[in-house]
Design a protein around this motif. Structure first.
Motif, PDB file in Angstrom:
ATOM      1  N   HIS A 147       0.576  -1.171   0.019  1.00 14.84           N
ATOM      2  CA  HIS A 147       0.073  -0.031  -0.090  1.00 14.84           C
ATOM      3  C   HIS A 147       0.833   1.365  -0.029  1.00 14.84           C
ATOM      4  O   HIS A 147       0.656   2.031  -0.729  1.00 14.84           O
ATOM      5  N   LEU A 148       2.071   1.327   0.780  1.00 14.50           N
ATOM      6  CA  LEU A 148       2.775   2.377   0.913  1.00 14.50           C
ATOM      7  C   LEU A 148       3.620   2.709  -0.449  1.00 14.50           C
ATOM      8  O   LEU A 148       3.531   3.910  -0.697  1.00 14.50           O
ATOM      9  N   PHE A 149       3.962   1.910  -1.013  1.00 10.73           N
ATOM     10  CA  PHE A 149       4.658   1.903  -2.366  1.00 10.73           C
ATOM     11  C   PHE A 149       3.703   2.506  -3.420  1.00 10.73           C
ATOM     12  O   PHE A 149       3.969   3.187  -4.034  1.00 10.73           O
ATOM     13  N   ARG A 150       2.601   1.740  -3.304  1.00  8.55           N
ATOM     14  CA  ARG A 150       1.660   2.253  -4.380  1.00  8.55           C
ATOM     15  C   ARG A 150       1.312   3.853  -4.125  1.00  8.55           C
ATOM     16  O   ARG A 150       1.126   4.754  -5.245  1.00  8.55           O
ATOM     17  N   VAL A 151       1.161   4.304  -2.865  1.00  7.09           N
ATOM     18  CA  VAL A 151       0.773   5.632  -2.572  1.00  7.09           C
ATOM     19  C   VAL A 151       1.833   6.581  -2.872  1.00  7.09           C
ATOM     20  O   VAL A 151       1.814   7.683  -3.354  1.00  7.09           O
ATOM     21  N   SER A 152       3.067   5.965  -2.678  1.00  2.00           N
ATOM     22  CA  SER A 152       4.407   6.770  -2.845  1.00  2.00           C
ATOM     23  C   SER A 152       4.484   7.021  -4.449  1.00  2.00           C
ATOM     24  O   SER A 152       4.761   7.939  -4.707  1.00  2.00           O
ATOM     25  N   ARG A 153       4.202   5.965  -5.177  1.00  2.00           N
ATOM     26  CA  ARG A 153       4.273   5.988  -6.648  1.00  2.00           C
ATOM     27  C   ARG A 153       3.189   7.021  -7.052  1.00  2.00           C
ATOM     28  O   ARG A 153       3.355   7.633  -8.000  1.00  2.00           O
ATOM     29  N   ARG A 154       2.045   6.934  -6.885  1.00  2.00           N
ATOM     30  CA  ARG A 154       0.768   7.768  -6.970  1.00  2.00           C
ATOM     31  C   ARG A 154       1.334   9.166  -6.896  1.00  2.00           C
ATOM     32  O   ARG A 154       0.790  10.075  -7.727  1.00  2.00           O
ATOM     33  N   ARG A 155       1.728   9.551  -5.694  1.00  2.00           N
ATOM     34  CA  ARG A 155       2.188  10.903  -5.409  1.00  2.00           C
ATOM     35  C   ARG A 155       3.139  11.472  -6.281  1.00  2.00           C
ATOM     36  O   ARG A 155       3.016  12.344  -6.815  1.00  2.00           O
ATOM     37  N   THR A 156       4.095  10.485  -6.757  1.00  2.00           N
ATOM     38  CA  THR A 156       5.253  10.865  -7.572  1.00  2.00           C
ATOM     39  C   THR A 156       4.784  11.260  -9.100  1.00  2.00           C
ATOM     40  O   THR A 156       5.012  12.239  -9.529  1.00  2.00           O
ATOM     41  N   LEU A 157       3.713  10.393  -9.408  1.00  2.00           N
ATOM     42  CA  LEU A 157       3.043  10.557 -10.861  1.00  2.00           C
ATOM     43  C   LEU A 157       2.268  11.821 -10.697  1.00  2.00           C
ATOM     44  O   LEU A 157       2.317  12.766 -11.680  1.00  2.00           O
ATOM     45  N   ASP A 158       1.532  12.094  -9.614  1.00  3.12           N
ATOM     46  CA  ASP A 158       0.894  13.239  -9.453  1.00  3.12           C
ATOM     47  C   ASP A 158       1.572  14.518  -9.464  1.00  3.12           C
ATOM     48  O   ASP A 158       1.123  15.467 -10.112  1.00  3.12           O
ATOM     49  N   ALA A 160       4.495  15.103 -10.583  1.00  6.05           N
ATOM     50  CA  ALA A 160       5.266  14.922 -11.921  1.00  6.05           C
ATOM     51  C   ALA A 160       4.223  15.471 -13.104  1.00  6.05           C
ATOM     52  O   ALA A 160       4.465  16.613 -13.826  1.00  6.05           O
ATOM     53  N   ALA A 161       2.869  15.215 -12.848  1.00  2.00           N
ATOM     54  CA  ALA A 161       1.939  15.732 -13.826  1.00  2.00           C
ATOM     55  C   ALA A 161       1.463  17.368 -13.308  1.00  2.00           C
ATOM     56  O   ALA A 161       1.427  18.149 -14.232  1.00  2.00           O
ATOM     57  N   LEU A 162       1.593  17.462 -11.970  1.00  2.95           N
ATOM     58  CA  LEU A 162       1.398  18.996 -11.769  1.00  2.95           C
ATOM     59  C   LEU A 162       2.649  19.815 -11.971  1.00  2.95           C
ATOM     60  O   LEU A 162       2.369  20.970 -12.585  1.00  2.95           O
ATOM     61  N   ASP A 163       3.956  19.375 -11.999  1.00  2.56           N
ATOM     62  CA  ASP A 163       5.097  19.988 -12.513  1.00  2.56           C
ATOM     63  C   ASP A 163       4.926  20.376 -13.934  1.00  2.56           C
ATOM     64  O   ASP A 163       5.521  21.518 -14.293  1.00  2.56           O
ATOM     65  N   GLY A 164       4.331  19.562 -14.624  1.00  2.00           N
ATOM     66  CA  GLY A 164       4.568  19.892 -16.137  1.00  2.00           C
ATOM     67  C   GLY A 164       3.219  20.697 -16.658  1.00  2.00           C
ATOM     68  O   GLY A 164       3.027  20.527 -17.754  1.00  2.00           O
ATOM     69  N   CYS A 165       2.347  20.767 -15.856  1.00  2.00           N
ATOM     70  CA  CYS A 165       1.018  21.588 -15.995  1.00  2.00           C
ATOM     71  C   CYS A 165       1.226  23.050 -16.429  1.00  2.00           C
ATOM     72  O   CYS A 165       1.495  23.524 -15.272  1.00  2.00           O
ATOM     73  N   PRO A 166       0.757  23.596 -17.330  1.00  2.00           N
ATOM     74  CA  PRO A 166       0.836  25.120 -17.692  1.00  2.00           C
ATOM     75  C   PRO A 166       0.204  25.725 -16.799  1.00  2.00           C
ATOM     76  O   PRO A 166       0.426  26.917 -16.437  1.00  2.00           O
ATOM     77  N   ALA A 167      -0.969  25.483 -16.329  1.00  2.00           N
ATOM     78  CA  ALA A 167      -1.931  26.010 -15.376  1.00  2.00           C
ATOM     79  C   ALA A 167      -1.499  26.170 -14.218  1.00  2.00           C
ATOM     80  O   ALA A 167      -1.723  27.147 -13.550  1.00  2.00           O
TER      81      ALA A 167
END
Length: 181
Positions: A147-158, A160-167
């Protein structure tokens, strides 16, 4: 049945276990597909066709194959993952190879040391309440780790998505500006 398979030569035991797990996993997958298809003809249709269910189906179709393969190595998870793959209508071109890989690994483990280790763990737990508690703590720790691995992976992906979002980062969208008249 396992005693009769265990008495076979290794190759025959391996092949028998492979066939058994392929039949079981595919039956579970097709049960999930049937539930999904039948549910679309009932009041469940609005949930099965919702945006979140559609996203889940796309995620299972894209990322579910590794989960299917790994599920064969975790006792108690295989049926749930294969059913979820069916419910999520994972394409057969991804499901079948993932199942074959998982079934090959499962058959190898169970044809060699898997059954003996499982029987020893159950016997130890049955003979000692402390061993049972330790076995449950170990299983809980493993589930928590996943569970903790999945949560940390999801946060990393989120992130990364926010860092690349122009808005969210207007400086990213600062292309060539037009002079004002």
């Amino acid at each position: 049945m396992m005693d009769s398979i265990g008495s076979l030569p290794f190759l025959w035991a391996y092949l028998a276990l492979f066939v058994v797990v392929m039949l079981r996993s595919n039956a579970t997958y097709w049960a999930g597909r049937g539930i999904a298809a039948g549910g679309r003809k009932t009041r469940l249709q609005r949930y099965l066709d919702s945006a979140s269910a559609t996203r889940a189906e796309k995620a299972v179709a894209r990322w579910g194959a590794p989960a299917v393969s790994v599920s064969f190595l975790i006792i108690g998870v295989q049926t749930a993952v294969n059913l979820a793959a069916g419910l999520g209508r994972m394409p057969l071109r991804r499901y079948i190879p993932a199942t074959v890989v998982g079934a090959l690994a499962w058959a190898a483990i169970y044809a060699t040391v898997g059954l003996a280790a499982f029987d020893a763990a159950v016997a130890a737990a049955a003979g000692s309440p402390l061993a049972l508690v330790l076995l449950l703590i170990l299983a809980g720790a493993a589930a928590l780790g996943v569970h903790l691995f999945r949560v940390s992976r999801r946060r990393t992906l989120d992130r990364a998505a926010l860092d690349g979002c122009p808005a969210m980062n207007p400086e990213l969208d600062a292309g060539p500006s037009m002079p004002r008249p």
